[in-house]
Design an enzyme around this catalytic site. Structure first.
Site, PDB file in Angstrom:
ATOM      1  N   HIS A 255       0.816  -1.220   0.000  1.00  0.00           N
ATOM      2  CA  HIS A 255       0.000   0.000   0.000  1.00  0.00           C
ATOM      3  C   HIS A 255       0.848   1.267   0.000  1.00  0.00           C
ATOM      4  O   HIS A 255       0.344   2.353  -0.302  1.00  0.00           O
ATOM      5  CB  HIS A 255      -0.987  -0.007   1.181  1.00  0.00           C
TER       6      HIS A 255
ATOM      7  N   ASP B 201       0.058  -7.644   1.505  1.00  0.00           N
ATOM      8  CA  ASP B 201       0.511  -6.254   1.588  1.00  0.00           C
ATOM      9  C   ASP B 201       2.027  -6.173   1.684  1.00  0.00           C
ATOM     10  O   ASP B 201       2.597  -5.762   2.697  1.00  0.00           O
ATOM     11  CB  ASP B 201      -0.139  -5.569   2.792  1.00  0.00           C
TER      12      ASP B 201
ATOM     13  N   SER C 136       4.614   2.546   7.912  1.00  0.00           N
ATOM     14  CA  SER C 136       4.300   1.377   7.095  1.00  0.00           C
ATOM     15  C   SER C 136       5.483   0.976   6.213  1.00  0.00           C
ATOM     16  O   SER C 136       6.083   1.815   5.540  1.00  0.00           O
ATOM     17  CB  SER C 136       3.095   1.665   6.205  1.00  0.00           C
TER      18      SER C 136
END
Length: 380
Positions: free
Chosen positions: A100, A130, A206
Site C-alpha cells: 500500500h 501487503d 508502514s
C-alpha cells in the site's frame, strides 16, 4: 666424620632437596593453572603460551549499536500517493516495504539516512498480500539487515520499530510483542498470523522493519495500526513474505497491477484531469486524517514556508470537508484548479460550517505533479 654427624648432614641435604623439588613443582603447577594446559616443562609452557592464538570474543551488541546499525539500512519511500518506509533485505539493492506504500507506482523516490535520494523501481507487488519489493541499483552490494528466517517471536520479546512516522525520518519506537496470530482484512489486503506490538505504528511507519532488540534481526514488516490513540501496531512476520519477495527479486514482474507510471508523474500524461485528481486526493487525505500524505502533495516552496507540524496543527480543529465540483484550466506549464469546499470547524462557541472558494496552482516538480500554491476566501 662421626656417624651421627653424617646422618644429620644426610637428612639436611634430603630436606633441602625435597624443598627444591617442591618449589619447582609449585612453579609448574602455577604455570599450568595460568596456561590452562597439561603440566609441561617450563620451556614448553612458555613456548605454548607464545604460540597460542588469541581468541576473539564476540561481544553482544548493545541496544544503541543495534539501532545505529539498523537505521543505516532503513529508508523513506515517497510515491505518488504518500510516504512510507522500507529496508534493505538483500545485497542486490532490493527493499522490502508494504504494497500500500507504493501501490499505483512503477517508480518511487527513496531517501536514505544520510539524505541521499534515488529513484527506485517497483519490481514486485502483492494484490492480497501487503508486501512489495523496490529495487535501487545504486544500493547494490550494500549490506542488508539480517533477517530472522526461521523461528517465531514470542509474547514478551522486546522489539524496535523503525521508520518515518508522520514524515519524521530515522525514528525508533520501542515495545514488546504483545500478541501473536492476529488476523483481519483491510481492503484490498488480507492480513494473517500477525504480530501485535506495543510499539506505536502510524502514518509513515508502514513498510519499516520490526527488529529484535536482542539480536538486531528483522522479525517483521510494520504494516497497520489499530488507532493512533491505542498505541497498538501490527507487523507481518518476515518468514510469511520472504519466499514471495525473493521470487520477485529473482524474476521481476513484467507488469504491475494498477501501476500508473509512478503516481502523478507529469502534467502532459495526466493533463487537467490529473490536476483535478491531485487536489481531490489532497482533500481525501485530510478527511482520512492522513496529514503526511496531504503534506507530501505540496510543492517544495509551500513546504519550505510551512513546517509539517504547523500544517498538521492547522487542521486538528477541522472535521469533515465537503468538496464541490473541481474545475481546471491551463496555466502556463501547469493548471489552475478551483473548487468550493465546506469545512466543519470546531470553535469555542461550537461547531460551524464554513464555505470557502479555493484555487490551486498545480505543476510538475522533480517529475511529480504537485500543488505549488494555494489561496482561498470565505464565502458568506
Amino acid at each position: 666424620m662421626r656417624k651421627g654427624t653424617a646422618i644429620s648432614v644426610f637428612f639436611s641435604m634430603l630436606i633441602i632437596g625435597l624443598g627444591a623439588v617442591g618449589a619447582y613443582g609449585i612453579h609448574l603447577w602455577t604455570e599450568r593453572q595460568l596456561s590452562g594446559g597439561p603440566l609441561l616443562a617450563t620451556g614448553q609452557v612458555k613456548a605454548q603460551a607464545a604460540a597460542a592464538p588469541k581468541t576473539a570474543v564476540n561481544a553482544k551488541k548493545t541496544r544503541k549499536e543495534i539501532i545505529e546499525d539498523s537505521q543505516k539500512r532503513v529508508v523513506t519511500i515517497e510515491s505518488g500517493d504518500g510516504l512510507g518506509s522500507g529496508f534493505l533485505y538483500n545485497a542486490k539493492g532490493d527493499l522490502l516495504t508494504n504494497a500500500h506504500v507504493v501501490a499505483g507506482s512503477r517508480e518511487v523516490m527513496v531517501r536514505t539516512m544520510d539524505h541521499r535520494e534515488y529513484t527506485g523501481q517497483v519490481i514486485g507487488i502483492g494484490t492480497d498480500l501487503d508486501v512489495a519489493v523496490v529495487r535501487v541499483p545504486e544500493l547494490k552490494d550494500t549490506q542488508p539487515l539480517p533477517l530472522a528466517r526461521s523461528g517465531k517471536a514470542e509474547v514478551g520479546d522486546e522489539v524496535l520499530a523503525l521508520g518515518s512516522p508522520l514524515g519524521l525520518e530515522n525514528t525508533v519506537t520501542t515495545g514488546i510483542i504483545s500478541g501473536v496470530g492476529r488476523s483481519f482484512d483491510i481492503e484490498p489486503y488480507s492480513y494473517s498470523n500477525l504480530y501485535q506490538i506495543s510499539a506505536p505504528i502510524t502514518h509513515g511507519n508502514s513498510g519499516g522493519p520490526l527488529v529484535s532488540a536482542d539480536t538486531g534481526e528483522v522479525l517483521g514488516i510494520n504494516s497497520a495500526a489499530a488507532t493512533e490513540e491505542a498505541g497498538i501496531g501490527f507487523s507481518i512476520p518476515i518468514a510469511n513474505v520472504l519466499k514471495q519477495a525473493e521470487e520477485w527479486s529473482q524474476r521481476p514482474m513484467a507488469e504491475l497491477p494498477g501501476a500508473s507510471g509512478g503516481g502523478y508523474d507529469t502534467a502532459e500524461s495526466d493533463g487537467l484531469e490529473g490536476s483535478r485528481s491531485l487536489v481531490a486526493s489532497f482533500y481525501q487525505s485530510l478527511n482520512d486524517g492522513d496529514y503526511v500524505t496531504a503534506y507530501s502533495l505540496l510543492g517544495s516552496e509551500w513546504q519550505s514556508g510551512t513546517a509539517y507540524e504547523d500544517f498538521r496543527s492547522g487542521y486538528l480543529e477541522t472535521g469533515y470537508i465537503s468538496v464541490g465540483t473541481l474545475s481546471a484550466e491551463e496555466q502556463g506549464d501547469g493548471a489552475l484548479v478551483t473548487v468550493d469546499i465546506t469545512a466543519e470547524e470546531r470553535r469555542d462557541t461550537g461547531t460551524v460550517y464554513q464555505t470557502y472558494q479555493m484555487s490551486y496552482s498545480v505543476g510538475v516538480e522533480n517529475g511529480k505533479l504537485k500543488i505549488l500554491h494555494g489561496k482561498g476566501k470565505k464565502v458568506d
